[in-house]
Motif scaffolding. Structure first.
Motif, PDB file in Angstrom:
ATOM      1  N   TYR A 168       0.815  -1.213   0.000  1.00 53.12           N
ATOM      2  CA  TYR A 168       0.000   0.000   0.000  1.00 53.12           C
ATOM      3  C   TYR A 168       0.856   1.274   0.000  1.00 53.12           C
ATOM      4  O   TYR A 168       0.407   2.321  -0.471  1.00 53.12           O
ATOM      5  CB  TYR A 168      -0.926   0.014   1.218  1.00 53.12           C
ATOM      6  CG  TYR A 168      -1.945  -1.097   1.216  1.00 53.12           C
ATOM      7  CD1 TYR A 168      -3.189  -0.922   0.616  1.00 53.12           C
ATOM      8  CD2 TYR A 168      -1.667  -2.324   1.811  1.00 53.12           C
ATOM      9  CE1 TYR A 168      -4.130  -1.948   0.610  1.00 53.12           C
ATOM     10  CE2 TYR A 168      -2.593  -3.354   1.812  1.00 53.12           C
ATOM     11  CZ  TYR A 168      -3.823  -3.157   1.206  1.00 53.12           C
ATOM     12  OH  TYR A 168      -4.757  -4.180   1.202  1.00 53.12           O
ATOM     13  N   PHE A 169       2.054   1.177   0.540  1.00 52.86           N
ATOM     14  CA  PHE A 169       2.897   2.353   0.654  1.00 52.86           C
ATOM     15  C   PHE A 169       4.033   2.404  -0.374  1.00 52.86           C
ATOM     16  O   PHE A 169       4.599   3.470  -0.629  1.00 52.86           O
ATOM     17  CB  PHE A 169       3.514   2.433   2.055  1.00 52.86           C
ATOM     18  CG  PHE A 169       2.536   2.790   3.131  1.00 52.86           C
ATOM     19  CD1 PHE A 169       1.990   4.063   3.206  1.00 52.86           C
ATOM     20  CD2 PHE A 169       2.151   1.853   4.087  1.00 52.86           C
ATOM     21  CE1 PHE A 169       1.091   4.408   4.201  1.00 52.86           C
ATOM     22  CE2 PHE A 169       1.253   2.180   5.090  1.00 52.86           C
ATOM     23  CZ  PHE A 169       0.719   3.468   5.149  1.00 52.86           C
ATOM     24  N   LYS A 170       4.378   1.261  -0.979  1.00 53.87           N
ATOM     25  CA  LYS A 170       5.525   1.196  -1.873  1.00 53.87           C
ATOM     26  C   LYS A 170       5.411   2.194  -3.017  1.00 53.87           C
ATOM     27  O   LYS A 170       6.334   2.970  -3.289  1.00 53.87           O
ATOM     28  CB  LYS A 170       5.672  -0.225  -2.435  1.00 53.87           C
ATOM     29  CG  LYS A 170       6.820  -0.350  -3.438  1.00 53.87           C
ATOM     30  CD  LYS A 170       6.839  -1.723  -4.092  1.00 53.87           C
ATOM     31  CE  LYS A 170       7.928  -1.794  -5.158  1.00 53.87           C
ATOM     32  NZ  LYS A 170       7.918  -3.108  -5.856  1.00 53.87           N
ATOM     33  N   ASN A 171       4.286   2.184  -3.738  1.00 54.96           N
ATOM     34  CA  ASN A 171       4.155   3.043  -4.910  1.00 54.96           C
ATOM     35  C   ASN A 171       3.993   4.514  -4.545  1.00 54.96           C
ATOM     36  O   ASN A 171       4.023   5.389  -5.411  1.00 54.96           O
ATOM     37  CB  ASN A 171       2.974   2.596  -5.778  1.00 54.96           C
ATOM     38  CG  ASN A 171       1.628   2.922  -5.139  1.00 54.96           C
ATOM     39  OD1 ASN A 171       1.450   2.729  -3.944  1.00 54.96           O
ATOM     40  ND2 ASN A 171       0.682   3.407  -5.937  1.00 54.96           N
ATOM     41  N   ARG A 172       3.845   4.809  -3.243  1.00 61.46           N
ATOM     42  CA  ARG A 172       3.752   6.189  -2.781  1.00 61.46           C
ATOM     43  C   ARG A 172       5.099   6.728  -2.305  1.00 61.46           C
ATOM     44  O   ARG A 172       5.218   7.910  -1.979  1.00 61.46           O
ATOM     45  CB  ARG A 172       2.753   6.278  -1.623  1.00 61.46           C
ATOM     46  CG  ARG A 172       1.328   5.918  -2.005  1.00 61.46           C
ATOM     47  CD  ARG A 172       0.652   7.072  -2.676  1.00 61.46           C
ATOM     48  NE  ARG A 172      -0.718   6.779  -3.059  1.00 61.46           N
ATOM     49  CZ  ARG A 172      -1.572   7.693  -3.503  1.00 61.46           C
ATOM     50  NH1 ARG A 172      -1.185   8.948  -3.598  1.00 61.46           N
ATOM     51  NH2 ARG A 172      -2.796   7.361  -3.844  1.00 61.46           N
ATOM     52  N   GLY A 173       6.097   5.846  -2.246  1.00 64.25           N
ATOM     53  CA  GLY A 173       7.421   6.286  -1.809  1.00 64.25           C
ATOM     54  C   GLY A 173       7.525   6.538  -0.317  1.00 64.25           C
ATOM     55  O   GLY A 173       8.487   7.144   0.148  1.00 64.25           O
ATOM     56  N   ILE A 174       6.554   6.097   0.449  1.00 64.14           N
ATOM     57  CA  ILE A 174       6.538   6.339   1.897  1.00 64.14           C
ATOM     58  C   ILE A 174       7.308   5.214   2.591  1.00 64.14           C
ATOM     59  O   ILE A 174       6.908   4.050   2.527  1.00 64.14           O
ATOM     60  CB  ILE A 174       5.089   6.439   2.409  1.00 64.14           C
ATOM     61  CG1 ILE A 174       4.421   7.663   1.770  1.00 64.14           C
ATOM     62  CG2 ILE A 174       5.046   6.530   3.930  1.00 64.14           C
ATOM     63  CD1 ILE A 174       2.964   7.817   2.088  1.00 64.14           C
ATOM     64  N   ASP A 175       8.388   5.572   3.243  1.00 63.48           N
ATOM     65  CA  ASP A 175       9.289   4.554   3.768  1.00 63.48           C
ATOM     66  C   ASP A 175       8.831   4.002   5.123  1.00 63.48           C
ATOM     67  O   ASP A 175       7.859   4.486   5.717  1.00 63.48           O
ATOM     68  CB  ASP A 175      10.727   5.088   3.842  1.00 63.48           C
ATOM     69  CG  ASP A 175      10.879   6.277   4.789  1.00 63.48           C
ATOM     70  OD1 ASP A 175      10.108   6.394   5.767  1.00 63.48           O
ATOM     71  OD2 ASP A 175      11.781   7.100   4.550  1.00 63.48           O
ATOM     72  N   LEU A 176       9.582   3.007   5.589  1.00 60.16           N
ATOM     73  CA  LEU A 176       9.194   2.301   6.807  1.00 60.16           C
ATOM     74  C   LEU A 176       9.274   3.201   8.037  1.00 60.16           C
ATOM     75  O   LEU A 176       8.434   3.107   8.946  1.00 60.16           O
ATOM     76  CB  LEU A 176      10.080   1.066   6.995  1.00 60.16           C
ATOM     77  CG  LEU A 176       9.674   0.086   8.103  1.00 60.16           C
ATOM     78  CD1 LEU A 176       8.240  -0.414   7.892  1.00 60.16           C
ATOM     79  CD2 LEU A 176      10.649  -1.084   8.148  1.00 60.16           C
ATOM     80  N   ASP A 177      10.257   4.092   8.091  1.00 59.79           N
ATOM     81  CA  ASP A 177      10.361   4.992   9.241  1.00 59.79           C
ATOM     82  C   ASP A 177       9.134   5.893   9.352  1.00 59.79           C
ATOM     83  O   ASP A 177       8.639   6.159  10.449  1.00 59.79           O
ATOM     84  CB  ASP A 177      11.619   5.861   9.125  1.00 59.79           C
ATOM     85  CG  ASP A 177      12.892   5.080   9.422  1.00 59.79           C
ATOM     86  OD1 ASP A 177      12.778   4.000  10.041  1.00 59.79           O
ATOM     87  OD2 ASP A 177      13.981   5.540   9.038  1.00 59.79           O
ATOM     88  N   CYS A 183       2.066   4.956  12.760  1.00 57.48           N
ATOM     89  CA  CYS A 183       1.410   3.649  12.761  1.00 57.48           C
ATOM     90  C   CYS A 183       0.173   3.561  13.646  1.00 57.48           C
ATOM     91  O   CYS A 183      -0.653   2.660  13.469  1.00 57.48           O
ATOM     92  CB  CYS A 183       2.410   2.550  13.132  1.00 57.48           C
ATOM     93  SG  CYS A 183       2.997   2.608  14.844  1.00 57.48           S
ATOM     94  N   SER A 184       0.017   4.465  14.593  1.00 58.49           N
ATOM     95  CA  SER A 184      -1.190   4.432  15.436  1.00 58.49           C
ATOM     96  C   SER A 184      -2.418   4.967  14.707  1.00 58.49           C
ATOM     97  O   SER A 184      -3.521   4.879  15.234  1.00 58.49           O
ATOM     98  CB  SER A 184      -0.972   5.262  16.707  1.00 58.49           C
ATOM     99  OG  SER A 184       0.021   4.688  17.517  1.00 58.49           O
ATOM    100  N   HIS A 185      -2.208   5.508  13.505  1.00 60.59           N
ATOM    101  CA  HIS A 185      -3.288   6.228  12.841  1.00 60.59           C
ATOM    102  C   HIS A 185      -3.659   5.634  11.486  1.00 60.59           C
ATOM    103  O   HIS A 185      -4.230   6.329  10.633  1.00 60.59           O
ATOM    104  CB  HIS A 185      -2.905   7.698  12.692  1.00 60.59           C
ATOM    105  CG  HIS A 185      -2.511   8.328  14.003  1.00 60.59           C
ATOM    106  ND1 HIS A 185      -3.417   8.558  15.008  1.00 60.59           N
ATOM    107  CD2 HIS A 185      -1.302   8.743  14.465  1.00 60.59           C
ATOM    108  CE1 HIS A 185      -2.784   9.116  16.039  1.00 60.59           C
ATOM    109  NE2 HIS A 185      -1.503   9.221  15.738  1.00 60.59           N
ATOM    110  N   PHE A 186      -3.342   4.367  11.259  1.00 61.99           N
ATOM    111  CA  PHE A 186      -3.836   3.648  10.088  1.00 61.99           C
ATOM    112  C   PHE A 186      -3.844   2.163  10.397  1.00 61.99           C
ATOM    113  O   PHE A 186      -3.191   1.694  11.330  1.00 61.99           O
ATOM    114  CB  PHE A 186      -2.990   3.947   8.836  1.00 61.99           C
ATOM    115  CG  PHE A 186      -1.542   3.529   8.932  1.00 61.99           C
ATOM    116  CD1 PHE A 186      -1.150   2.202   8.741  1.00 61.99           C
ATOM    117  CD2 PHE A 186      -0.546   4.461   9.204  1.00 61.99           C
ATOM    118  CE1 PHE A 186       0.175   1.813   8.834  1.00 61.99           C
ATOM    119  CE2 PHE A 186       0.795   4.088   9.294  1.00 61.99           C
ATOM    120  CZ  PHE A 186       1.152   2.758   9.109  1.00 61.99           C
TER     121      PHE A 186
END
Length: 416
Positions: free
Chosen positions: A149-158, A164-167
């Protein structure tokens, strides 16, 4: 119920009748050969520059000094805020039908979808209808499920860990046995942030081309008052938020939760001041912001600075002006025309209508023109050339030829 067309409306309604309904009065001083209609303020005096003249054929009108003619259809569409039926975001064709049927004393059209399934639209959001999967800080297996879900948005793991509490992942079982899972950003009311979920801003897993096939609100979501409200690293707090809204220093406004996360990731990489974001909240309106969303958050954050990070397009510019009007306690209507004109109707005291050329948008100049205190408002769209913050994170620029054309236009106008 009679089926009426636009031709019926133009044939059966006069432009003068429509002008009167819109709040204008016949100006007898100009004579009756070419009737003119003016607006009167609360003191009974004419509002300068707010006049429509009926054309020779009697079917249209224009507003000097422009010579653009309006018939009953185009007048309603270009001036929706003049009519009681108008609500922000509604279809222009729907508004035309509502106004014209009222003036013709015709029964209002009832949409078939509402008759077919009258209970569907009124059903409130129910969190119990979803199976949830959380992003857990101590569980790598749970984190891997969010990767697509986040890969194609460029949003990294950090960044994911910071928010993380908000999704979470929300799965819903349909009656046909199919299960659909979306990335969900929970909506809550500013008065009770994170305490009661009143809806979900949803995004589907990207398809084979890397595009998100679905984005929207979960059925029954209260998207008028509810919004996504997030605070960094709030998983460390037992109460969900490290700082209550009344004590936050900054509020960052976005049209989507993805944009908020992208903004944080950019700030973290490009500045050393991102640590200050710990005493801030990030909010997403999930699309077009409502006045109730603005009012609800402003009430809970009386001392905060508000950073308007809406998209760098005309819609985002309109949202920024609307926020400033709301923060200044104005009662207003506003809209953009096809001619790059921002029209603001101030209904707070005396009637006031202002038209502003926004081809070279200057937030501070517009606030000054409208008599608004900018105060604790910081207009902060994405960098030049990017539509939104997620595009900026990905390096996805707007059409460069169009951007160059806009730059040349700005330079030309600046030299004047």
């Amino acid at each position: 119920m009679a089926e009426l067309t636009y031709e019926d409306y133009k044939r059966r309604l006069s432009i003068q009748e429509l002008l009167v309904d819109a709040g204008y009065r016949l100006n007898r001083r100009d004579g009756l050969r070419y009737p003119s209609y003016v607006r009167i303020d609360s003191d009974g005096r004419r509002v300068r520059g707010d006049k429509f003249i009926v054309t020779a054929n009697g079917f249209c009108c224009f507003q000097p000094p422009e010579r653009k003619n309006y018939n009953v259809i185009s007048f309603i569409k270009e001036h929706p805020h003049f009519f009681a039926e108008y609500t922000p975001g509604m279809s222009a064709d729907r508004l035309v039908n509502l106004v014209c049927r009222r003036l013709l004393n015709e029964p209002q059209e009832i949409r078939e979808t509402r008759i077919f399934n009258p209970n569907k639209n009124g059903k409130p959001f129910d969190m119990d209808e979803y199976d949830l999967q959380a992003f857990r800080m101590d569980d790598w297996e749970s984190q891997k499920k969010f990767y697509p879900y986040f890969k194609n948005r460029g949003i990294d793991l950090d960044t994911q860990r910071a928010f993380c509490s908000h999704f979470f992942l929300a799965s819903k079982h349909r009656t046909d046995g199919k299960v659909f899972t979306n990335l969900a950003f929970p909506l809550s009311l500013p008065a009770w942030p994170g305490k009661q979920i009143v809806g979900l801003e949803e995004r589907s897993r990207p398809n084979a081309e890397g595009k998100t096939a679905y984005k929207g609100m979960a059925a029954g979501s209260n998207a008028t008052k509810g919004m996504w409200i997030a605070q960094l690293n709030s998983h460390r707090s037992d109460v969900g938020f490290n700082v209550p809204l009344s004590g936050v220093k900054d509020v960052y406004w976005f049209e989507s939760a993805f944009d908020a996360m992208a903004f944080y990731q950019i700030e973290k990489k490009e500045t050393v001041a991102y640590a200050d974001l710990g005493n801030a909240v990030f909010v997403s309106t999930g699309g077009t912001p409502s006045i109730r969303q603005f009012a609800g958050m402003l009430e809970q954050t009386p001392d905060a600075n508000h950073h308007l990070c809406f998209d760098r397009d005309q819609a985002g510019q309109l949202y920024a002006v609307n926020f400033a009007l709301q923060m200044n306690g104005r009662v207003f209507n506003s809209h953009m025309t096809k001619k790059d004109t921002l029209v603001v109707t101030d209904l707070t005291g005396k009637y006031g209508r202002t038209e502003l050329d926004v081809r070279t948008f200057d937030f501070e100049a517009i606030c000054k023109e409208l008599g608004l205190e900018k105060g604790r408002i910081d207009y902060r769209p994405p960098s030049e050339g990017y539509k939104d913050w997620n595009d900026q994170l990905m390096g996805k620029r707007m059409d460069e030829d169009k951007e160059q054309e806009n730059t040349e236009e700005r330079q030309t106008r600046f030299r004047r």
